[in-house]
Scaffold this active site. Sequence first.
Site, PDB file in Angstrom:
ATOM      1  N   ASN A  94       0.777  -1.302  -0.025  1.00 40.77           N
ATOM      2  CA  ASN A  94      -0.005  -0.058   0.060  1.00 40.77           C
ATOM      3  C   ASN A  94       0.918   1.387   0.100  1.00 40.77           C
ATOM      4  OD1 ASN A  94      -2.539  -1.683   0.216  1.00 40.77           O
ATOM      5  ND2 ASN A  94      -2.254  -1.616   2.389  1.00 40.77           N
ATOM      6  N   HIS A 193      -7.588  -5.632 -13.486  1.00 42.53           N
ATOM      7  CA  HIS A 193      -6.488  -4.887 -14.043  1.00 42.53           C
ATOM      8  C   HIS A 193      -6.762  -4.377 -15.338  1.00 42.53           C
ATOM      9  CE1 HIS A 193      -3.083  -6.458 -10.914  1.00 42.53           C
ATOM     10  NE2 HIS A 193      -4.109  -5.592 -10.487  1.00 42.53           N
TER      11      HIS A 193
END
Length: 329
Positions: A94, A193
């Site tokens: 992250n 994606h």
Amino acid sequence: MAALAFVFTSVLVALVCIVDGHPLKLVPDYYASTCPEAEAIVRAVVEKAVIREARNAASLLRLHFHDCFVNGCDGSVLLDDTPTFTGEKMAAPNNGSIRALDVVDEIKAELESHCHGVVSCADVLAIAARDSVVVSGGPFYEVLLGRRDSLTASQAAANNSIPPPTSNITGLISSFRAVGLSVLDLVVLSGAHTIGRARCTNVVQRLYNQSGTFRADPTIENDFLGYLVELCPQRGNPNTLANLDFVSPIYFDNHYFRNLQYFKGLLNSDEVLFTTSKETKELVNLFSDNKEAFFKHFPDSMIRMGNISPLTGDRGEVRFNCRYTNSGQ
């Protein structure tokens, strides 16, 4: 006697299904009476956010994924660090890449102004993920709701549970199975994606030192390799962005799978779905040839992911601000 047994059984079932008025299972109409406009509020904010910046759709979708893979879909990814725990925002998967937190804040503020203390942050992520798919051209599906928010977060769990972009097929399958998801779910959810971008720092290993060889990944198509080397030089800016789907990066479609067939997947964790496993390759081929099949399976896989260890009943809380627990504000 039979009548008494029936009544007893019915009461027992009710007690099993409800704790303090909260269903123990996720249901689509959880907010029907307490905040009937909840989904419309989320959708309106998401639509504005994506118009403002198309990349917000992928960022919101990714937040839900990164939330669910770490101790379940409980909104823990949204918590800021406190003196008592280090949260997940600075975990390796992250750090520097988690985005759209401002959009989540905007959604939550709108919800609080209409229905104070009702809609959880975990459910906000689930609804916003669905709406991000829809606004980008993907399939609509009914979101199951009723999650509550965690009281803590874990950087260590985020580091260990979220599969990195350098993953091989064995690691990917293992990570998904660890949270109860199948190989089909792996391929289907990787299809997300089809929208979004990734930083060069997640690509350079494939370009300059694949598997410790100090060479590029030999599976990368030559022209695509040249494009990536120019975009992501070895000592270049690690935060330069590359489209995950170079054909239609802001549209939710099946071009992601077609790219893999031409050896033009951006991340190692993308391309290995086509190059290293017969089972996943067959699924890539299916979804490349048949967008309807991908759109049929995607909602099912998202719902299964959204069912990973949710907090229900009287566990956790409904945060007033997604960045803090209610006692920590």
